[in-house]
Motif scaffolding. Structure first.
Motif, short mmCIF file in Angstrom:
data_model
loop_
_atom_site.label_atom_id
_atom_site.label_comp_id
_atom_site.label_asym_id
_atom_site.label_seq_id
_atom_site.Cartn_x
_atom_site.Cartn_y
_atom_site.Cartn_z
N GLY A 141 32.27 42.34 -8.47
CA GLY A 141 30.97 43.02 -8.43
C GLY A 141 30.40 43.23 -9.82
O GLY A 141 29.24 43.61 -9.96
N MET A 189 31.56 45.32 -5.10
CA MET A 189 31.11 44.68 -3.87
C MET A 189 32.28 44.48 -2.93
O MET A 189 33.39 44.24 -3.35
CB MET A 189 30.52 43.30 -4.21
CG MET A 189 29.13 43.34 -4.74
SD MET A 189 27.92 43.86 -3.53
CE MET A 189 27.89 42.44 -2.45
N ARG A 190 32.01 44.56 -1.69
CA ARG A 190 33.10 44.39 -0.73
C ARG A 190 33.32 42.91 -0.46
O ARG A 190 32.39 42.15 -0.32
CB ARG A 190 32.76 45.10 0.57
CG ARG A 190 32.63 46.56 0.32
CD ARG A 190 32.54 47.32 1.57
NE ARG A 190 31.79 46.66 2.60
CZ ARG A 190 31.52 47.28 3.74
NH1 ARG A 190 31.94 48.49 3.95
NH2 ARG A 190 30.85 46.67 4.68
N THR A 208 35.31 50.92 -3.32
CA THR A 208 33.91 50.88 -2.88
C THR A 208 33.73 51.38 -1.44
O THR A 208 32.71 51.97 -1.12
CB THR A 208 33.35 49.44 -2.97
OG1 THR A 208 34.27 48.57 -2.34
CG2 THR A 208 33.15 49.01 -4.39
N GLU A 209 34.70 51.15 -0.58
CA GLU A 209 34.54 51.55 0.82
C GLU A 209 34.65 53.06 0.96
O GLU A 209 35.44 53.70 0.26
CB GLU A 209 35.63 50.88 1.67
CG GLU A 209 35.40 50.97 3.17
CD GLU A 209 34.31 50.03 3.66
OE1 GLU A 209 33.39 49.72 2.86
OE2 GLU A 209 34.36 49.63 4.83
N ARG A 210 33.87 53.62 1.87
CA ARG A 210 33.92 55.08 2.03
C ARG A 210 35.08 55.44 2.96
O ARG A 210 35.31 54.76 3.97
CB ARG A 210 32.62 55.57 2.61
CG ARG A 210 31.45 55.15 1.76
CD ARG A 210 30.17 55.52 2.40
NE ARG A 210 30.01 56.97 2.42
CZ ARG A 210 28.92 57.57 2.84
NH1 ARG A 210 27.92 56.86 3.28
NH2 ARG A 210 28.82 58.87 2.84
N SER A 218 39.98 47.08 -5.23
CA SER A 218 38.53 47.23 -5.39
C SER A 218 37.87 47.57 -4.05
O SER A 218 36.84 48.22 -4.01
CB SER A 218 37.94 45.94 -5.95
OG SER A 218 38.35 44.85 -5.15
#
Ligand SMILES: Nc1ncnc2c1ncn2[C@@H]1O[C@H](COP(=O)(O)OP(=O)(O)OP(=O)(O)O)[C@@H](O)[C@H]1O
Length: 603
Positions: free
Chosen positions: A375, A1-2, A126-128, A122
């Motif tokens: 997350g 999770m961001r 998760t981020e593109r 992290s």
């Protein structure tokens, strides 16, 4: 999770956004005031030209006594002077606006880059990639455009309209009233379609971000290889085409809405002069010169109105870009390490041999440390928990365990890449909650080489390293011969992420780079996994033999024949299950380490 606040829907900028935008420009208020003054001067000078036109008609050409050529020449000279002044004022205004725009955008870009650099790992997991690219480059470009062109456009539109309306009122209040009667209607149409354009622009921006995400991921070396191996090239192309077509359709729709406003405006624009002519016919004392000046001023009134409409739309979509940028600026970065931490009490050694308390440069103390990835579900066990270890300075520790047992996580905690979510990890009594360059270095299984030469990549760890230093570490990792065989030796380029080297060569260059950092603690996380077993043990033995007082923690799956370790730590299910000397652990035939060694050596 961001770890970030949820972003508001892009069609309705958060109430704070406008205030934040204003705050961004506050340091430049002097320059902005100068821009406003210059724009007002520009509009006033521009309004003077139609007044000169009136003089041409009413006095120079058709005045009493026939054409007055000297007066005509004088007016032409004045018009030329006004035109030059307009040019100079415009230049000054453009320069100032561009400077403010570049400073603001430069500030946002660098702040965003710095903020992202400090985000927990992290976040990047998760981020593109395309999303970051789209905000850092795309959104800031939109803001730059808005500030540089849109804002001055709006100001000059407003002042241009006001000055034109004022000049018209001065010429003839009655005609001015007729000319302005349609203005509110135009504004109404434009504001309606402005909102539609704004929504379209927000949707387009999202489609553009999606497109750049696809490009960043699928057109990378790994992405293209994957698609080829699985025969999915056409699917990838189709996915890209679908997204691109969506963007194209949005572009056409936006173009149509904008054109609709223009067309409606055009009708008003053509109609208004006739209303004025009719009104002039019904009003006494309107000279042809006044009417000619009026016609020019009308163009000056409606053109800025269009400008304002266009600009308002641009500005509203720029607010969306501001918001996406602020969204990144609001990310919570990892806390910076404390400047002067309290000294740590000595740790309780975990299960394993009792040693004298570790001290000196490079002594590690892990006390009840654990880590849960952001997350991860609450009910899942943490990746690591309850780990207590004393790792004396200058020792060599082997970390083993089944896949997923938490070895890499432990290595990352020691290297400060993640702060532990429970307990603590310390070096020489100082808590490790962030990377400590110069004191702890980690070499990983998937090393990252930058575009540039082998020497550039090595010197990333020690910019002042001499050629002899480079050769020394490359000899230890058994890569020197290979580098000298390359066309340009140490100056040979390594390609994107080191793609021009083999996996094992990349790992050895990266390991040499880690050695060059010359830190008291070195963590090797499967850093030689791509090497053949013979070269691997040769490299590992050489790294350990030449460690010269360095604490070395080595995570590896191929440890069957490795003997030069002081201590072995076996992890299973996120916790330490064995900790002792190699021979002690081998003695326990049912122990994890012993079973794993037998499985590898067949002994
Ligand atoms: N970024 C992440 N986010 C969420 N969970 C993760 C992340 N990285 C690892 N994990 C989980 O944490 C646990 C421990 O992973 P870790 O990489 O430390 O294991 P490992 O012992 O090094 O495994 P391997 O031998 O396969 O490299 C695993 O269950 C893994 O799925």
């Amino acid at each position: 999770m961001r770890d970030r606040p949820p972003s508001a829907p892009e069609t309705s900028p958060a109430p704070g956004t406008r205030r934040r935008v204003v705050r961004l420009f506050t340091p430049y208020r002097a320059a902005i005031c100068a821009v406003v003054v210059l724009i007002a001067a520009y509009s006033a000078l521009n309004a003077a030209v139609p007044l000169l036109t009136r003089e041409v008609f009413d006095r120079a050409l058709f005045g009493p006594g026939g054409p007055d050529l000297p007066l005509l020449a004088l007016i032409a000279g004045l018009a030329a002077a006004v035109a030059c002044a307009v040019g100079v004022v415009d230049l000054g205004q453009t320069w100032l606006s561009a400077r403010v725009a570049q400073r603001v955008v430069h500030g946002l870009r660098t702040e965003m880059f710095g903020r992202l650099q400090r985000m927990p790992l992290s976040f990047f997991a998760t981020e593109r990639g395309g999303e970051i690219q789209s905000r850092l480059a795309g959104d800031t470009a939109q803001i730059e455009y808005a500030v540089k062109d849109t804002l001055p456009g709006m100001l000059s539109g407003v002042t241009g309209s006001v000055v034109a309306a004022g000049a018209m009122a001065a010429l003839s209040p009655a005609l001015a009233g007729v000319a302005l009667v349609l203005a509110p209607l135009v504004l109404l149409v434009a504001s309606r379609s402005g909102r539609a354009l704004e929504n379209l622009s927000a949707v387009s921006q999202r489609a553009r971000a999606e497109l750049s995400s696809i490009v960043a991921e699928r057109l990378s070396l790994g992405g293209v290889t994957l698609a080829r191996v699985h025969g999915r090239r056409d699917d990838e192309a189709a996915r890209f085409a679908a997204e691109s077509e969506r963007l194209a359709r949005l572009g056409v729709r936006a173009g149509m809405v904008a054109q609709w406003v223009m067309s409606v405006g055009h009708v008003f624009f053509v109609l208004t002069p006739y209303l004025v002519f009719v009104a002039a016919g019904l009003t006494d004392g309107i000279t042809p010169g006044t009417l000619a000046a009026f016609t020019v001023l009308q163009a000056r009134l409606y053109q800025p109105l269009w400008q304002i409409l266009h600009v308002v739309t641009e500005f509203r979509s720029a607010l969306g870009a501001f918001e996406r940028v602020f969204d990144y600026l609001d990310l919570r970065p990892e806390p910076e390490p404390e400047p002067e931490p309290e000294p740590e009490p000595e740790p309780e050694p975990g299960p394993g041999p009792r040693r004298s308390p570790a001290s000196g440069p490079g002594a590690l103390a892990v006390r009840g440390a654990g880590f849960r990835y952001p997350g991860a579900a609450e009910e899942d066990r943490p990746a690591l928990y309850g780990v207590s270890l004393g790792i004396p300075a200058a020792s060599a520790t082997l970390v083993v365990g089944p896949s997923g047992s938490g070895k890499t996580t432990l290595g990352h905690l020691i290297a400060g890449l993640h702060p532990p979510t429970e307990g603590s990890v310390a070096i020489d009594g100082e808590e490790i909650r962030a990377p400590l360059p110069g004191r702890i270095c980690i070499a990983t299984q998937d090393p990252f080489l930058l575009q540039g030469s082998v020497a550039d990549n090595l010197r990333y760890a020690a910019p002042g390293a001499t050629m002899d230093d480079l050769v020394r570490v490359c000899r230890i990792t058994r890569i020197h011969e290979r580098i000298t065989a390359l066309p340009d030796g140490y100056d040979s380029l390594v390609g994107e992420r080191g793609a021009l080297l083999s996996g094992g060569e990349r790992q050895r260059v990266a390991l040499a780079r880690a050695l060059l950092a010359d830190t008291p603690v070195l963590v090797l996380d499967e850093a030689t996994s791509a090497l053949d077993p013979l070269t691997e043990s040769e490299v590992v033995e050489a790294v350990l033999a030449e460690r010269a007082g360095r604490t070395t923690v080595m995570i590896t799956h191929r440890f069957g024949v490795l003997e030069s370790f002081d201590t072995v730590v076996a992890l299973d299910g996120g916790r330490v299950v064995e900790h002792g000397t190699r021979l002690d652990l081998l003695g326990d035939r049912r122990g994890l380490y012993s079973r794993m060694v037998r499985a590898q050596t067949g002994a």
